[in-house]
Enzyme design. Sequence first.
Site, PDB file in Angstrom:
ATOM      1  N   GLU A  55       0.831  -1.197   0.000  1.00  0.00           N
ATOM      2  CA  GLU A  55       0.000   0.000   0.000  1.00  0.00           C
ATOM      3  C   GLU A  55       0.872   1.257   0.000  1.00  0.00           C
ATOM      4  OE1 GLU A  55      -3.717   1.646   2.790  1.00  0.00           O
ATOM      5  OE2 GLU A  55      -2.494  -0.068   3.417  1.00  0.00           O
ATOM      6  N   CYS A 104      -5.643  -3.369   1.989  1.00  0.00           N
ATOM      7  CA  CYS A 104      -5.432  -3.511   3.433  1.00  0.00           C
ATOM      8  C   CYS A 104      -6.717  -3.703   4.234  1.00  0.00           C
ATOM      9  CB  CYS A 104      -4.649  -2.304   3.953  1.00  0.00           C
ATOM     10  SG  CYS A 104      -3.932  -2.585   5.600  1.00  0.00           S
ATOM     11  N   LYS A 119      -9.304   2.658  -2.234  1.00  0.00           N
ATOM     12  CA  LYS A 119      -9.579   1.928  -1.002  1.00  0.00           C
ATOM     13  C   LYS A 119     -10.975   2.271  -0.495  1.00  0.00           C
ATOM     14  CE  LYS A 119      -7.313   0.960   3.465  1.00  0.00           C
ATOM     15  NZ  LYS A 119      -6.080   1.256   4.252  1.00  0.00           N
TER      16      LYS A 119
END
Length: 650
Positions: free
Chosen positions: A46, A170, A115
């Site tokens: 990330e 994540c 995200k």
Amino acid sequence: MKYGFITVAAAVPAVKVADTGYNVKEIERQIVEADGLGVEIVCFPELCLTGYSCQDLFHGQLLLDEAEAALIQLLSSTRKLDVISIVGMPVSVGGLLLNCAAVIQHGVLLGIVPKTYLPNYGEFYEKRWFASAQDLNPAEIYLAGNLVKVSSECQLFVTAGGVKFGVEICEDVWAPIPPSNHLALAGADIIFNVSASDELIGKHAYLKSLLAQQSARTISGYVYSSCGFGESTQDVVYGGNAMIFENGQMLAEAERFSYRPQLKVSQIDVERLRTERRMNTTFVNAQRSATAVCVAAKPVGESVHEFRFLRNIDPLPFVPKGKDDMAARCEEILQIQTAGLAKRLHHTGSKRIVIGISGGLDSTLALLVCVRAFDRLNLDRRGIVGVTMPGFGTTGRTRNNAVRLMGFLGVTSEEINISKSVMQHFEDIGQDPSNHDVTYENSQARERMQILMDLSNKLGGLVVGTGDLSELALGWATYNGDHMSMYGVNAGIPKTLIRHLVRYVADNDADPQSKATLLDIIDTPISPELVPADEQGNILQKTEDLVGPYELHDFFLYYFLRHGFRPSKIYAMACEAFGGKHPEACTYGADTIRHWLKTFCRRFFNQQFKRSCLPDGPKVGSISLSPRGDWRMPSDASSAIWMKECDELD
């Protein structure tokens, strides 16, 4: 993609916080390395172009501009490479700053994935800098000279070989309903997770469990890459996790807390995943309304890399690894067998069992299960009537072991010699006793079963069958002979596992005398003993000389039945598995593997009629040949296309 395998990698590059020039060079180096290894898709952590731990530096335009410049450099340096790369970076869209994964190949930005779930608790406060994909109105932006659409819609990327993959970032996988759920239902074979997860006591074990479960739940490959050495350690430490999973099974894992860059490479069997999904009706039902936007990757030229396996191929897929795993699995299997037989005894009200005891592995395991069932039901073991039925090929070793074991276990032992009745039968049908053909052999097997069935009527008991899963697959059983019983306790046990089950009982449940007998039974060659022994009384008729090594046949059975693989793929995997890398298994050459694979395919199809009328018996593992359960196949199905592919094997 070869044999349904796609080569993937999870990279953990060296980084310097906010030094995009340094970071992009390190990423470039690993992309070139991955391409040289034949990797088709590689993912990075990330925000790896900037470093994850830049904190309020993300508010500055300079860092964002430098991140875009780094992406431009990366596109330029990879324009001649086939590998698809997934890198993390911040992306500005109007008034929003998004934490994104950029997907690139051949110098082209294929797409960006924002995200969705931003952690804002404990040590995390991503909402200070970033907006969620849920806050985004669909937009088209120019990024690094490429016009790309940015939205919260599910995006699937499709390789030139047709493999579909999706990306989540994540925290997304920690959410109650991760984006990967939707991606998998929309058709993603593989999920890539670009991550930055810090290390805490106990967190790593939970993370591994979480990723394994998500891979299993979505029946997908799951490739995870997380930040490592070089990120800021102001308040937290990043361990550099890189892991690759396939349907819940870990294929590769990086070294935690390494101070050096890492590239973990493995192969995901996409064909296997797709077969699992087709067979899983729950998955099929769940994906009905799932949709996604598809982005096609660029076509690639002929690969210059010769295909080789980068993952371990287990030569003994039915056999657990490790002493503790072996003990736990053996006990669980015995419990299943015992519970199945106990229920049948309880239902019928029977307090008697009739079972043929030959002194071989199969009948020994069946007898041990009978004893366990009687003990569990508080029945007198003398109600188990073990019958030895010596014939023309019975050796003193097997007969003595059978008699000794029954004596040690305290069951009722009877002996009925079948020679006289079989000779009478030969006379009745005009069979020459010196002609040791199939009639000579099967007459003995059917005589034995007639004795057992008639005894069961006389005593009011059940005939317990001893045949195993491997024999059923090969049809290595006499029709209406040892093929038949009233309950087959070994029907779900492959031959390669039976030896371990008997040894487990010998090591854990047996007195010294019984243990010695059980160990000698384990060491006895597998044989139906239907042909006379040699002058020294040694077994001449060895099953594996006739039908082939059970190690190979169980391997073929597992991948043919469990995953529906074609002969060419099974052959390639067997050559890898039995090529001498695994000391626990024998080594076989390509010619030997090809020969017995052809035998397996021929026998499996030709002998289905025996499986179509099997007696009841418990399923204990992922494979069963019961016509009422896992395997329904016409008895007259043609094996032509399987045999043709066997003939064409290199």
